[in-house]
Design a protein around this motif. Structure first.
Motif, PDB file in Angstrom:
ATOM      1  N   SER A 120      36.983  50.094  22.515  1.00 15.07           N
ATOM      2  CA  SER A 120      36.708  50.362  23.926  1.00 15.07           C
ATOM      3  C   SER A 120      36.069  49.143  24.586  1.00 15.07           C
ATOM      4  CB  SER A 120      35.765  51.561  24.085  1.00 15.07           C
ATOM      5  OG  SER A 120      36.388  52.758  23.700  1.00 15.07           O
ATOM      6  N   PHE A 121      36.726  48.624  25.616  1.00 12.22           N
ATOM      7  CA  PHE A 121      36.124  47.605  26.468  1.00 12.22           C
ATOM      8  C   PHE A 121      35.185  48.308  27.441  1.00 12.22           C
ATOM      9  CE2 PHE A 121      39.894  45.562  24.902  1.00 12.22           C
ATOM     10  CZ  PHE A 121      39.590  44.196  24.857  1.00 12.22           C
ATOM     11  N   LEU A 122      33.977  47.786  27.585  1.00  9.11           N
ATOM     12  CA  LEU A 122      32.990  48.456  28.429  1.00  9.11           C
ATOM     13  C   LEU A 122      33.351  48.375  29.903  1.00  9.11           C
ATOM     14  CD1 LEU A 122      29.579  47.599  26.781  1.00  9.11           C
ATOM     15  CD2 LEU A 122      31.353  49.208  26.073  1.00  9.11           C
ATOM     16  N   GLU A 123      34.088  47.344  30.297  1.00  6.83           N
ATOM     17  CA  GLU A 123      34.549  47.200  31.675  1.00  6.83           C
ATOM     18  C   GLU A 123      36.070  47.279  31.719  1.00  6.83           C
ATOM     19  OE1 GLU A 123      32.976  43.602  33.264  1.00  6.83           O
ATOM     20  OE2 GLU A 123      30.900  44.320  33.280  1.00  6.83           O
ATOM     21  N   ASP A 124      36.580  47.815  32.806  1.00  3.49           N
ATOM     22  CA  ASP A 124      38.022  47.985  32.959  1.00  3.49           C
ATOM     23  C   ASP A 124      38.719  46.633  32.889  1.00  3.49           C
ATOM     24  OD1 ASP A 124      40.559  48.875  33.498  1.00  3.49           O
ATOM     25  OD2 ASP A 124      40.128  49.616  35.507  1.00  3.49           O
ATOM     26  N   GLN A 125      39.707  46.506  32.002  1.00  2.96           N
ATOM     27  CA  GLN A 125      40.459  45.263  31.832  1.00  2.96           C
ATOM     28  C   GLN A 125      41.894  45.380  32.324  1.00  2.96           C
ATOM     29  OE1 GLN A 125      38.806  42.543  30.691  1.00  2.96           O
ATOM     30  NE2 GLN A 125      36.973  43.827  30.521  1.00  2.96           N
ATOM     31  N   GLY A 126      42.188  46.434  33.065  1.00  2.00           N
ATOM     32  CA  GLY A 126      43.562  46.621  33.515  1.00  2.00           C
ATOM     33  C   GLY A 126      44.484  46.824  32.326  1.00  2.00           C
ATOM     34  N   GLN A 127      45.555  46.034  32.261  1.00  2.00           N
ATOM     35  CA  GLN A 127      46.504  46.135  31.160  1.00  2.00           C
ATOM     36  C   GLN A 127      46.319  45.012  30.138  1.00  2.00           C
ATOM     37  OE1 GLN A 127      50.581  47.594  32.248  1.00  2.00           O
ATOM     38  NE2 GLN A 127      49.929  47.120  34.333  1.00  2.00           N
TER      39      GLN A 127
END
Length: 299
Positions: A234-241
């Motif tokens: 899980s990336f803590l911040e949204d990384q898009g695609q």
């Protein structure tokens, strides 16, 4: 009057990366560092017999005995050793699948190799961009991500070669397919809902179902050998695609009996290369992963 002249010294800075191969116990949460190096390596596979790890580094594969401290290169019969972080061991432990780049600017393709210097390749997808991620429990089918007409989807193909079969059709990236140990499902991550989440589907692509609904960007689900858990990144911040290197991430664990989710690790510096491929211990008690530290060297 003398005018003072100021000389500004420019400091040259180099960034170095230290990589740590770690294991985490899913019951106690205890994290152990089993190997580290002042260079970047990626994507551990835990062997089917539990005796060693495989990692890739600078286009090559290396083997590390569990409890050991020295890497040994796993020689694979490639004219151009540009192996990336999509590699895995067959269910019977006798064969290895890798994704590699035949040329520096060429497209990646999946190739089957037995882990010996005398290995001979079986047939596999050719001349098209493919990234391996899953091996069916019966050892007969590979699941991979392929780019066709600008769209990344999940495909399957017989290990012995043949026609590939597209099993996802949703707009947006589908990635990281990994079979459940009973072969009933393929777990994967998808941008189908407009955000990267964990999904599962039947091996023929039917009955797709979104499993996570949270604020993270979730990637690379790997079912445990006993079929009870999935671990994912899980990336803590949204990384898009995207799933970049050098972000704050953590491993999370889902109990497939009730779909409950908990943090398996605290947040750490990682991302691309942390847990791209299956890395469970055979007894389903521990998971191997890679974390990183970056150091700025001034000269």
């Amino acid at each position: 009057m003398m005018i003072p002249v100021l000389f500004l010294a420019t400091l040259m800075q180099d960034t170095t990366t230290t990589s740590f191969l770690k294991t985490v116990d899913i019951t106690t949460g205890q994290i152990q560092t089993v190997y580290s190096a002042d260079r970047r390596f990626e994507a551990p596979n835990w062997s089917r017999d539990g005796r060693y790890f495989l990692i890739n580094r600078e286009g090559r594969l290396y083997r590390l005995p569990v409890g050991g401290s020295q890497l040994a290169e796993l020689h694979v019969d490639l004219a151009t050793p540009r192996i990336n972080n999509d590699h895995g061991i067959s269910p019977d432990g006798r064969a290895l699948v890798i994704s590699h780049e035949p040329t520096k600017t060429g497209s990646r393709r999946a190739s089957i190799r037995f882990p010996s210097a005398a290995a001979r390749p079986n047939r596999s997808p050719r001349r098209r961009r493919v990234f391996w991620h899953g091996w069916s429990p019966d050892g007969k089918t590979l699941a991979f991500v392929g780019r066709r007409d600008g769209e990344f989807d999940i495909y399957t193909i017989p290990v012995t070669g043949g026609d590939e079969r597209r099993i996802t059709t949703c707009t947006g990236l589908d990635d990281g397919p990994d079979y459940s140990p009973d072969g009933a499902f393929i777990y994967y991550n998808s941008f189908c809902s407009g955000k990267m989440e964990i999904w599962r589907m039947r091996p023929d692509g039917t009955e797709s179902e979104q499993l996570t609904h949270d604020a993270y960007s979730n990637w690379f689900p790997h079912p445990s050998p006993d079929g009870r858990w999935i671990v994912y990144l899980s990336f803590l911040e949204d990384q898009g695609q995207d799933h970049p290197f050098g972000r704050q991430v953590k491993l999370r664990l889902m109990d497939l009996r009730d779909r409950s989710v908990r943090d398996l690790t605290p947040a750490f510096f990682g991302g691309q290369g942390t847990i791209n491929v299956p890395s469970w211990s055979p007894d389903s008690r521990r998971v191997a992963f890679v974390s990183y530290e970056q150091h700025v060297m001034t000269r």
